[in-house]
Scaffold this active site. Structure first.
Site, PDB file in Angstrom:
ATOM      1  CG  ASP A   8       3.120   0.278  -2.653  1.00 15.03           C
ATOM      2  OD1 ASP A   8       3.209  -0.392  -1.612  1.00 15.03           O
ATOM      3  OD2 ASP A   8       2.138   0.221  -3.424  1.00 15.03           O
ATOM      4  CG  ASP A  10       1.037  -5.507  -2.506  1.00 14.65           C
ATOM      5  OD1 ASP A  10       1.369  -6.580  -3.018  1.00 14.65           O
ATOM      6  OD2 ASP A  10       1.108  -5.281  -1.288  1.00 14.65           O
ATOM      7  NE  ARG A  48      -2.142 -10.151   6.743  1.00 16.99           N
ATOM      8  CZ  ARG A  48      -1.193 -10.999   7.084  1.00 16.99           C
ATOM      9  NH1 ARG A  48      -1.436 -11.922   8.006  1.00 16.99           N
ATOM     10  NH2 ARG A  48       0.000 -10.944   6.522  1.00 16.99           N
ATOM     11  CB  SER A 113       2.625  -6.696   1.942  1.00 17.32           C
ATOM     12  OG  SER A 113       2.457  -8.104   1.957  1.00 17.32           O
ATOM     13  CG  ASN A 115       2.400 -12.297   2.829  1.00 21.03           C
ATOM     14  OD1 ASN A 115       2.868 -13.223   3.488  1.00 21.03           O
ATOM     15  ND2 ASN A 115       1.153 -11.882   2.966  1.00 21.03           N
TER      16      ASN A 115
END
Ligand code: G6P
Ligand code: MG
Length: 215
Positions: A8, A10, A48, A113, A115
């Site tokens: 992962d 983040d 999100r 994400s 991003n």
């Protein structure tokens, strides 16, 4: 036989979990919504839209407003990550990625994400990954196993040959649902269902991971 680790991003490789929190916090403050650091613990690993829904609780908004809020939060997040550089790698992350490669094993990225690509580019570790699965790769995000299965497939490996490294309860759940072994980073209240737990990747080497998951 373990042939790859799927990380992962983040909260595991870099502390962008903090930037996600600050983005949501700013949005919540602007809307007069209560949102604490403790609330944010439940948002780790959550995409999100689902994150926003958890913040809005039972409030109902038109789709247009929901889109606007998601874009606004992402705008804040993009501002934060503009400053990211290799200095923002969490302790032990690069060393472990390099050691795994040197041992002839593979590294995959499994982040919800959208991003993620930009972040690992800025961290200077893009080339250390053999497969990248992110928020664009699958429909069903964690706790569904799809993202990790996508990464394993790109690596041409079975889940039994891969170990997932995660800081989120939803991520450990996703790993288990997919038949992956898992390493949880953080407190047991969050990652207690992992096969092995470490506080972070600091001082953690390949041998430590292999020994811990075999125990
Ligand atoms: C990761 C983070 C979450 C974040 C999600 C979506 O799973 O842990 O906090 O909400 O990615 O990120 P994105 O950059 O696509 O909004
Ligand atoms: Mg995470």
């Amino acid at each position: 036989m373990i042939r790859a680790f799927i990380f992962d991003l983040d909260g595991v490789i870099t502390d962008t979990a903090e930037y996600h929190f600050r983005g949501w916090k700013r949005l919540a403050d602007e809307g007069g919504l209560s949102f604490t650091r403790e609330d944010n613990e439940h948002l780790r690993g959550i995409p999100r839209r689902e994150s926003l829904m958890l913040i809005l609780k039972d409030r109902v908004y038109p789709e247009e407003k929901i889109q606007e809020m998601m874009e606004r939060k992402n705008g804040y997040y993009l501002e934060f990550i503009k400053e990211i550089s290799p200095r923002d790698l969490l302790p032990g992350a690069r060393e472990l990625l390099e050691e795994i490669r040197a041992a002839g094993l593979k590294n995959g990225l499994g982040s919800a994400s959208k991003n993620a690509g930009e972040v690992i580019e800025r961290l200077g570790i893009y080339s250390l990954f053999d497969a990248i699965s992110d928020g664009h790769s699958v429909e069903r995000q964690k706790p569904a196993p799809d993202l990790f299965l996508h990464a394993a497939q790109q690596l041409s490996l079975s889940p039994a040959e891969c170990v997932v490294v995660e800081d989120a309860a939803a991520g450990i759940e996703a790993a288990r649902a997919g038949g992956f072994r898992s390493v949880g980073l953080g407190p047991a209240e969050r990652v207690g269902k992992a096969d092995a737990i470490f506080p972070s990747l600091a001082g953690v080497w390949l041998e430590n991971l292999l020994t811990a998951i075999a125990a």
